[in-house]
Design a protein around this motif. Structure first.
Motif, PDB file in Angstrom:
ATOM      1  N   LEU A 174      28.931  22.888  28.461  1.00  0.00           N
ATOM      2  CA  LEU A 174      27.530  23.501  28.689  1.00  0.00           C
ATOM      3  C   LEU A 174      27.124  23.434  29.946  1.00  0.00           C
ATOM      4  CD1 LEU A 174      24.922  24.246  27.485  1.00  0.00           C
ATOM      5  CD2 LEU A 174      24.367  21.822  26.910  1.00  0.00           C
TER       6      LEU A 174
ATOM      7  N   GLU B 242      28.217  26.357  32.008  1.00  0.00           N
ATOM      8  CA  GLU B 242      27.293  27.473  31.500  1.00  0.00           C
ATOM      9  C   GLU B 242      26.199  27.637  32.269  1.00  0.00           C
ATOM     10  OE1 GLU B 242      25.406  29.221  27.493  1.00  0.00           O
ATOM     11  OE2 GLU B 242      27.172  28.158  27.425  1.00  0.00           O
TER      12      GLU B 242
ATOM     13  N   ARG C 208      26.872  28.073  36.197  1.00  0.00           N
ATOM     14  CA  ARG C 208      27.112  29.588  36.377  1.00  0.00           C
ATOM     15  C   ARG C 208      25.784  30.517  36.246  1.00  0.00           C
ATOM     16  NH1 ARG C 208      31.143  29.638  39.591  1.00  0.00           N
ATOM     17  NH2 ARG C 208      33.171  29.082  38.612  1.00  0.00           N
TER      18      ARG C 208
END
Length: 117
Positions: free
Chosen positions: A25, A28, A31
């Motif tokens: 997580l 993610e 990014r």
């Protein structure tokens, strides 16, 4: 990037408060931040060129919030200072602020790359 250089770029304890320390997580979210930071710095450049004070404020405000959200507090502080500028009447300072934001964002990107390896 050396550990000493990474210190203070992103406060992972802050990020982990929201992710429970879940590495996938975190990756993610980091990014997503990279994309948003790239988009917002491009938008800020466009605002300088167009003399768009309102767009500048909105893009800076978005970038500031995103940086705070991931714990990139040095970048967030820089953006908060730049948020006050008005590129329509203060183009030179807006350009200088954008250069500083890009530099700090570059450090964040390097940190993210190193973290995700």
């Amino acid at each position: 990037m050396l550990a000493a250089e990474r210190a203070g770029v992103i406060d992972l304890e802050h990020l982990n408060k929201y992710t429970g320390g879940d590495l996938a997580l975190n990756g993610e979210i980091l990014r997503l931040f990279e994309k948003q930071a790239t988009d917002m710095t491009l938008r800020l450049q466009n605002c300088i060129e167009a003399g768009d004070n309102e767009g500048w404020f909105e893009a800076a405000h978005t970038l500031k919030g995103a940086a705070r959200g991931i714990g990139a507090f040095a970048l967030a502080y820089t953006v908060a200072e730049a948020e006050k500028l008005q590129p329509k009447t203060d183009r030179a300072n807006a350009q200088a602020a954008l250069a500083t934001m890009k530099s700090r964002a570059g450090l964040v990107h390097m940190f993210i790359d190193s973290y995700l390896r």
